[in-house]
Design a protein around this motif. Structure first.
Motif, PDB file in Angstrom:
ATOM      1  N   ASP A  60      22.488   3.372  -0.955  1.00 45.53           N
ATOM      2  CA  ASP A  60      23.472   4.266  -1.566  1.00 45.53           C
ATOM      3  C   ASP A  60      24.146   3.523  -2.717  1.00 45.53           C
ATOM      4  O   ASP A  60      25.045   2.724  -2.506  1.00 45.53           O
ATOM      5  N   GLY A  61      23.695   3.779  -3.930  1.00 42.39           N
ATOM      6  CA  GLY A  61      24.222   3.083  -5.095  1.00 42.39           C
ATOM      7  C   GLY A  61      25.688   3.341  -5.345  1.00 42.39           C
ATOM      8  O   GLY A  61      26.405   2.488  -5.837  1.00 42.39           O
ATOM      9  N   GLY A  62      26.177   4.529  -4.994  1.00 45.05           N
ATOM     10  CA  GLY A  62      27.585   4.847  -5.219  1.00 45.05           C
ATOM     11  C   GLY A  62      28.521   4.077  -4.312  1.00 45.05           C
ATOM     12  O   GLY A  62      29.672   3.832  -4.642  1.00 45.05           O
ATOM     13  N   VAL A  66      28.418   0.987  -3.564  1.00 47.20           N
ATOM     14  CA  VAL A  66      28.696  -0.337  -4.102  1.00 47.20           C
ATOM     15  C   VAL A  66      29.982  -0.321  -4.915  1.00 47.20           C
ATOM     16  O   VAL A  66      30.809  -1.230  -4.819  1.00 47.20           O
ATOM     17  N   TYR A  67      30.165   0.714  -5.689  1.00 47.09           N
ATOM     18  CA  TYR A  67      31.364   0.796  -6.520  1.00 47.09           C
ATOM     19  C   TYR A  67      32.611   0.962  -5.671  1.00 47.09           C
ATOM     20  O   TYR A  67      33.657   0.391  -5.969  1.00 47.09           O
ATOM     21  N   TRP A  68      32.529   1.749  -4.619  1.00 46.57           N
ATOM     22  CA  TRP A  68      33.704   1.967  -3.764  1.00 46.57           C
ATOM     23  C   TRP A  68      34.083   0.714  -3.004  1.00 46.57           C
ATOM     24  O   TRP A  68      35.256   0.477  -2.722  1.00 46.57           O
ATOM     25  N   THR A  69      33.118  -0.116  -2.659  1.00 43.34           N
ATOM     26  CA  THR A  69      33.460  -1.354  -1.963  1.00 43.34           C
ATOM     27  C   THR A  69      34.017  -2.395  -2.936  1.00 43.34           C
ATOM     28  O   THR A  69      34.731  -3.306  -2.525  1.00 43.34           O
ATOM     29  N   ALA A  70      33.737  -2.265  -4.217  1.00 41.37           N
ATOM     30  CA  ALA A  70      34.243  -3.210  -5.215  1.00 41.37           C
ATOM     31  C   ALA A  70      35.672  -2.882  -5.642  1.00 41.37           C
ATOM     32  O   ALA A  70      36.403  -3.776  -6.076  1.00 41.37           O
ATOM     33  N   VAL A  71      36.098  -1.637  -5.507  1.00 43.07           N
ATOM     34  CA  VAL A  71      37.410  -1.201  -5.998  1.00 43.07           C
ATOM     35  C   VAL A  71      38.559  -1.998  -5.375  1.00 43.07           C
ATOM     36  O   VAL A  71      39.449  -2.451  -6.108  1.00 43.07           O
ATOM     37  N   ILE A  74      38.838  -5.394  -7.064  1.00 48.14           N
ATOM     38  CA  ILE A  74      39.296  -5.284  -8.451  1.00 48.14           C
ATOM     39  C   ILE A  74      40.796  -5.066  -8.485  1.00 48.14           C
ATOM     40  O   ILE A  74      41.521  -5.701  -9.268  1.00 48.14           O
TER      41      ILE A  74
END
Length: 52
Positions: free
Chosen positions: A4-6, A8-13, A16
């Protein structure tokens, strides 16, 4: 296996956001304690008739 490529972004938020909060607080603390001094270069105001 499904990727699930999406996700990855939610786990990085959170990381950040923590960096955006922690780094400025660290810089202020270092400046206040005198460990590292941060200063802005101020341009000298030159009045008419004076040499810079």
């Amino acid at each position: 296996m499904r990727h699930d490529g999406g996700g990855v972004y939610w786990t990085a938020v959170p990381g950040i956001i923590l960096q955006l909060l922690f780094i400025p607080m660290l810089m202020v603390a270092l400046n206040k304690t005198g460990v590292v001094r941060f200063h802005r270069e101020q341009k000298l105001a030159v009045k008419a008739g004076q040499e810079p």
